[in-house]
Every structure is written in C-alpha cells, then in structure tokens.
Design a protein around this motif. Structure first.
Motif, PDB file in Angstrom:
ATOM      1  N   ASN A   1       0.834  -1.203   0.000  1.00 38.36           N
ATOM      2  CA  ASN A   1       0.000   0.000   0.000  1.00 38.36           C
ATOM      3  C   ASN A   1       0.870   1.254   0.000  1.00 38.36           C
ATOM      4  OD1 ASN A   1      -2.640  -1.204   0.001  1.00 38.36           O
ATOM      5  ND2 ASN A   1      -2.250  -1.832   2.106  1.00 38.36           N
ATOM      6  N   GLY A   2       1.940   1.263   0.785  1.00 43.36           N
ATOM      7  CA  GLY A   2       2.856   2.399   0.797  1.00 43.36           C
ATOM      8  C   GLY A   2       3.534   2.594  -0.547  1.00 43.36           C
ATOM      9  N   LEU A   3       3.965   1.501  -1.164  1.00 45.17           N
ATOM     10  CA  LEU A   3       4.590   1.588  -2.486  1.00 45.17           C
ATOM     11  C   LEU A   3       3.603   2.101  -3.532  1.00 45.17           C
ATOM     12  CD1 LEU A   3       6.675  -1.715  -2.534  1.00 45.17           C
ATOM     13  CD2 LEU A   3       7.535   0.626  -2.292  1.00 45.17           C
ATOM     14  N   TYR A   4       2.364   1.672  -3.411  1.00 50.83           N
ATOM     15  CA  TYR A   4       1.330   2.114  -4.354  1.00 50.83           C
ATOM     16  C   TYR A   4       1.122   3.626  -4.245  1.00 50.83           C
ATOM     17  CZ  TYR A   4      -3.200   2.490  -6.679  1.00 50.83           C
ATOM     18  OH  TYR A   4      -4.228   2.843  -7.518  1.00 50.83           O
ATOM     19  N   VAL A   5       1.028   4.121  -3.014  1.00 48.80           N
ATOM     20  CA  VAL A   5       0.837   5.560  -2.800  1.00 48.80           C
ATOM     21  C   VAL A   5       2.048   6.327  -3.314  1.00 48.80           C
ATOM     22  CG1 VAL A   5       0.654   7.339  -1.004  1.00 48.80           C
ATOM     23  CG2 VAL A   5      -0.775   5.298  -0.882  1.00 48.80           C
ATOM     24  N   GLN A   6       3.264   5.848  -3.048  1.00 46.69           N
ATOM     25  CA  GLN A   6       4.475   6.501  -3.553  1.00 46.69           C
ATOM     26  C   GLN A   6       4.463   6.561  -5.075  1.00 46.69           C
ATOM     27  OE1 GLN A   6       7.843   4.365  -2.037  1.00 46.69           O
ATOM     28  NE2 GLN A   6       7.769   5.376  -0.038  1.00 46.69           N
ATOM     29  N   ARG A   7       4.078   5.469  -5.695  1.00 43.91           N
ATOM     30  CA  ARG A   7       4.042   5.405  -7.165  1.00 43.91           C
ATOM     31  C   ARG A   7       3.029   6.413  -7.720  1.00 43.91           C
ATOM     32  NH1 ARG A   7       6.665   3.934 -11.748  1.00 43.91           N
ATOM     33  NH2 ARG A   7       5.301   2.931 -13.212  1.00 43.91           N
ATOM     34  N   LEU A   8       1.846   6.488  -7.108  1.00 39.09           N
ATOM     35  CA  LEU A   8       0.841   7.459  -7.559  1.00 39.09           C
ATOM     36  C   LEU A   8       1.345   8.888  -7.394  1.00 39.09           C
ATOM     37  CD1 LEU A   8      -2.606   6.096  -6.289  1.00 39.09           C
ATOM     38  CD2 LEU A   8      -1.711   6.111  -8.615  1.00 39.09           C
TER      39      LEU A   8
ATOM     40  N   GLN B   1       1.905  11.635 -10.328  1.00 40.13           N
ATOM     41  CA  GLN B   1       1.241  12.939 -10.279  1.00 40.13           C
ATOM     42  C   GLN B   1       2.268  14.063 -10.374  1.00 40.13           C
ATOM     43  OE1 GLN B   1      -0.983  12.643  -6.646  1.00 40.13           O
ATOM     44  NE2 GLN B   1      -2.645  11.486  -7.590  1.00 40.13           N
ATOM     45  N   ALA B   2       3.396  13.912  -9.685  1.00 37.41           N
ATOM     46  CA  ALA B   2       4.459  14.930  -9.742  1.00 37.41           C
ATOM     47  C   ALA B   2       5.030  15.027 -11.153  1.00 37.41           C
ATOM     48  CB  ALA B   2       5.563  14.603  -8.739  1.00 37.41           C
ATOM     49  N   GLN B   3       5.216  13.890 -11.798  1.00 41.08           N
ATOM     50  CA  GLN B   3       5.737  13.874 -13.166  1.00 41.08           C
ATOM     51  C   GLN B   3       4.751  14.546 -14.124  1.00 41.08           C
ATOM     52  OE1 GLN B   3       6.527   9.960 -14.736  1.00 41.08           O
ATOM     53  NE2 GLN B   3       7.603  10.749 -16.507  1.00 41.08           N
ATOM     54  N   ALA B   4       3.474  14.241 -13.963  1.00 34.42           N
ATOM     55  CA  ALA B   4       2.461  14.845 -14.825  1.00 34.42           C
ATOM     56  C   ALA B   4       2.391  16.349 -14.593  1.00 34.42           C
ATOM     57  CB  ALA B   4       1.091  14.214 -14.556  1.00 34.42           C
ATOM     58  N   ALA B   5       2.521  16.775 -13.336  1.00 34.23           N
ATOM     59  CA  ALA B   5       2.494  18.210 -13.029  1.00 34.23           C
ATOM     60  C   ALA B   5       3.716  18.896 -13.631  1.00 34.23           C
ATOM     61  CB  ALA B   5       2.455  18.420 -11.525  1.00 34.23           C
TER      62      ALA B   5
END
Length: 173
Positions: free
Chosen positions: A149-156, A160-164
């Motif tokens: 779950n932590g890895l999933y949140v980090q990946r999201l 999001q940072a990359q898209a921004a």
C-alpha cells in the motif's frame, strides 16, 4: 437456529434486498505458480564458498484482465545471489492470483489490483522462494515483508508529480 446449508443458501441467493447486490466486492479466487526457474550453476563447488552472498532482489507487479469481473495479478520476483567466485543461485518466480471484483469504482479497482491483491499473494510467493532456496541446498531466503500500500501511494505521487512537471508552462520554477 439455521444450519450451515441455510446460511450458504442465503449468501448465494439471487437479488439481495434493498439493492445490496450492488455492493462492492473484491477477493482472491485462486493463486498459482505460473512460471518458475531455479538455477544452481556452480553446484557443488558453490557449497564450499565462504563469502557472504550479495543478494539482488527485483520485484514487479502486473495485472491482466481475464473478463469483466476477473483479473490475473502477477508478482514477478527475481533473486540473484552472487559471491566473488560467481553466481550462487538464481530464482525467477511468476506467482499469480485470479482476483474477482464487482461494483468497484475505477480508482478502488486499480488500488486493489496493484496494492491489496499483491499484499494478499505475497506471503505465499515468499514461501515458494524460501522453499526453492532450501531445496537448492542453501539457507532458506525469507524475504522481508513489503508495504504494498505504501509503495502504491508513492508510485501514484511520483506519477502525479511527473504529470504536473510535464504540464507546467516553460520557465516556471
């Protein structure tokens, strides 16, 4: 008091009252080894090596849709143990589970496929790796627990940072 047959019948009945049949449901249907390779290339010489092995662990998660309600979640685990003299063992495991999902919103379905389902499958894949190293003649390699779950949140957050960053106008700090 209802016997077990009545309870099972009630759980499997068609058309639950008050629209309850639209409740979100997700779970593991089955799990299996899809592909596995264990190499012990320098046996029996490697049993005499005294160097502490350097273990390289690679991990990947994938999901493929089987039908509208079933997906195959795949944990790919590659373990390469090396010593100064050469490779001790190499294990490649593709451990899969069929997961069923019904009435889940897209974001929750994605989180289930890439965080919760791997968390449920991992203890079994971990045991397969430990057994494989033991069966190859070495100490069982017991993988540390993974916070999916932590890895999933980090990946999201990274996505999001990359898209921004890509969407930011040129010259912005």
């Amino acid at each position: 008091m209802a016997d077990e047959g009545d309870i099972l019948t009630d759980l499997n009945s068609q058309g639950a009252p008050n629209g309850a049949d639209n409740q979100p449901v997700a779970g593991v249907i089955s799990q299996y080894i899809k592909d596995m390779s264990v190499e012990n290339p320098h046996a029996p010489d490697s049993y005499q090596w005294t160097d502490k092995p350097q273990v390289d662990l690679q991990f990947n998660i994938g999901a493929n849709q089987v039908n509208d309600e079933i997906h195959e979640v795949e944990l790919k685990i590659n373990v390469n143990a090396k010593a100064e003299q050469g490779s001790i063992y190499l294990i490649e495991l593709s451990y899969c589970g069929l997961v069923g999902m019904r009435n889940l919103p897209e974001d929750q379905a994605h989180a289930f496929l890439y965080a919760e389902a791997p968390r449920l499958l991992f203890p079994f894949a971990r045991r397969v790796i430990a057994d494989a190293t033991r069966d190859a003649g070495y100490q069982p390699l017991v993988l540390d627990p993974i916070d999916f779950n932590g890895l999933y949140v980090q990946r999201l957050q990274a996505q999001q940072a990359q898209a921004a960053a890509q969407g930011a106008p040129a010259g912005d700090a």
